[in-house]
Scaffold this active site. Sequence first.
Site, short mmCIF file in Angstrom:
data_model
loop_
_atom_site.label_atom_id
_atom_site.label_comp_id
_atom_site.label_asym_id
_atom_site.label_seq_id
_atom_site.Cartn_x
_atom_site.Cartn_y
_atom_site.Cartn_z
N ASP A 1 0.88 -1.18 0.00
CA ASP A 1 0.00 0.00 0.00
C ASP A 1 0.92 1.23 0.00
O ASP A 1 1.38 1.64 -1.06
CB ASP A 1 -0.92 -0.08 1.22
CG ASP A 1 -1.92 1.06 1.29
OD1 ASP A 1 -2.21 1.64 0.25
OD2 ASP A 1 -2.41 1.36 2.40
N LYS B 1 -1.58 -1.60 -4.48
CA LYS B 1 -2.62 -0.59 -4.71
C LYS B 1 -2.08 0.56 -5.55
O LYS B 1 -0.95 1.02 -5.32
CB LYS B 1 -3.09 -0.03 -3.37
CG LYS B 1 -4.12 -0.87 -2.69
CD LYS B 1 -4.80 -0.05 -1.62
CE LYS B 1 -5.33 -0.98 -0.55
NZ LYS B 1 -5.91 -0.22 0.56
N ARG C 1 -11.50 -12.49 6.96
CA ARG C 1 -10.20 -13.03 6.56
C ARG C 1 -10.32 -14.29 5.72
O ARG C 1 -9.49 -14.57 4.88
CB ARG C 1 -9.40 -13.41 7.81
CG ARG C 1 -8.19 -12.56 8.02
CD ARG C 1 -7.34 -13.13 9.10
NE ARG C 1 -7.04 -12.16 10.14
CZ ARG C 1 -6.27 -11.09 9.96
NH1 ARG C 1 -5.73 -10.85 8.78
NH2 ARG C 1 -6.05 -10.26 10.95
P1 5GP Z 1 1.81 -0.38 3.90
O1 5GP Z 1 2.86 -0.39 4.96
O2 5GP Z 1 2.26 -0.87 2.55
O3 5GP Z 1 1.08 0.94 3.81
O4 5GP Z 1 0.67 -1.31 4.41
C1 5GP Z 1 0.70 -2.63 4.29
C2 5GP Z 1 -0.19 -3.25 5.32
O5 5GP Z 1 -1.37 -2.47 5.58
C3 5GP Z 1 -0.69 -4.55 4.75
O6 5GP Z 1 0.21 -5.58 5.09
C4 5GP Z 1 -2.03 -4.69 5.43
O7 5GP Z 1 -1.82 -5.27 6.70
C5 5GP Z 1 -2.52 -3.28 5.63
N1 5GP Z 1 -3.43 -2.85 4.54
C6 5GP Z 1 -3.19 -1.92 3.59
N2 5GP Z 1 -4.23 -1.82 2.75
C7 5GP Z 1 -5.16 -2.73 3.17
C8 5GP Z 1 -6.45 -3.12 2.68
O8 5GP Z 1 -6.98 -2.64 1.68
N3 5GP Z 1 -7.08 -4.10 3.37
C9 5GP Z 1 -6.55 -4.68 4.49
N4 5GP Z 1 -7.28 -5.62 5.09
N5 5GP Z 1 -5.33 -4.33 4.97
C10 5GP Z 1 -4.65 -3.37 4.31
#
Ligand code: 5GP
Length: 199
Positions: free
Chosen positions: A97, A125, A159
């Site tokens: 993300d 994303k 989940r």
């Molecule tokens: P990042 O550090 O890349 O922003 O976030 C990654 C983590 O955020 C993922 O491993 C997940 O745990 C959570 N996350 C980010 N987007 C989503 C989403 O659309 N759905 C869910 N369930 N978790 C998300």
Amino acid sequence: MQVLLSAAELASGIDRLADTVRREYGRRPLVVVGVLTGSIVLVADLIRRLECPIELSMVSASSYRGTATAPGRLELRLDSLPDLAGRDVLLVDDIFDTGRTLEALVAELRRRGAASIRSLVLVQKAGRAEVAMQPDFVGFDIPDVFVVGYGLDFDGAWRHLPHLAALDSADIAAARVGSAPRPDAHRPTPVDPAGDART
Ligand code: 5GP
Ligand code: MG
């Protein structure tokens, strides 16, 4: 709730990812590091498609923020990692993300002396990255929506859906007022004959 990727689409995505990993490593031994909890289904499906010797280890990273767009403070727990010195490591997470989770984990694995570190995610994303790194292997690119299922939750729910679904504002509002997930929310979504599934 709208199905973004059906169970069949996910399965062929994992086939493709496993082919790529096999090409990358051949039969070299690999340490697979999965990120709890969202990657458990992906890890389980992926490692069963690989043929090289594998040691599996799970770490945890949480920056829980519900569906809020700004991640919270990142907490890492790496106590169960084996000695990584000189080893090839494949880091597996559910979503890329902002990228902050994987960036922090890669830095930590590097500090432990891994010979190589590659990262693999089920989905990335669009338009959200806040870091310079890119995951090495990506199953699917998805729009900027909050997704659940195939290991991913919203506040503990959904989940175990076999597909990946995007939450809509009604699902999120229902969760926000503290109501339990709808009674039908945990049932697999019927897929219509055109392969275009929805709830
Ligand atoms: P990042 O550090 O890349 O922003 O976030 C990654 C983590 O955020 C993922 O491993 C997940 O745990 C959570 N996350 C980010 N987007 C989503 C989403 O659309 N759905 C869910 N369930 N978790 C998300
Ligand atoms: Mg996560």
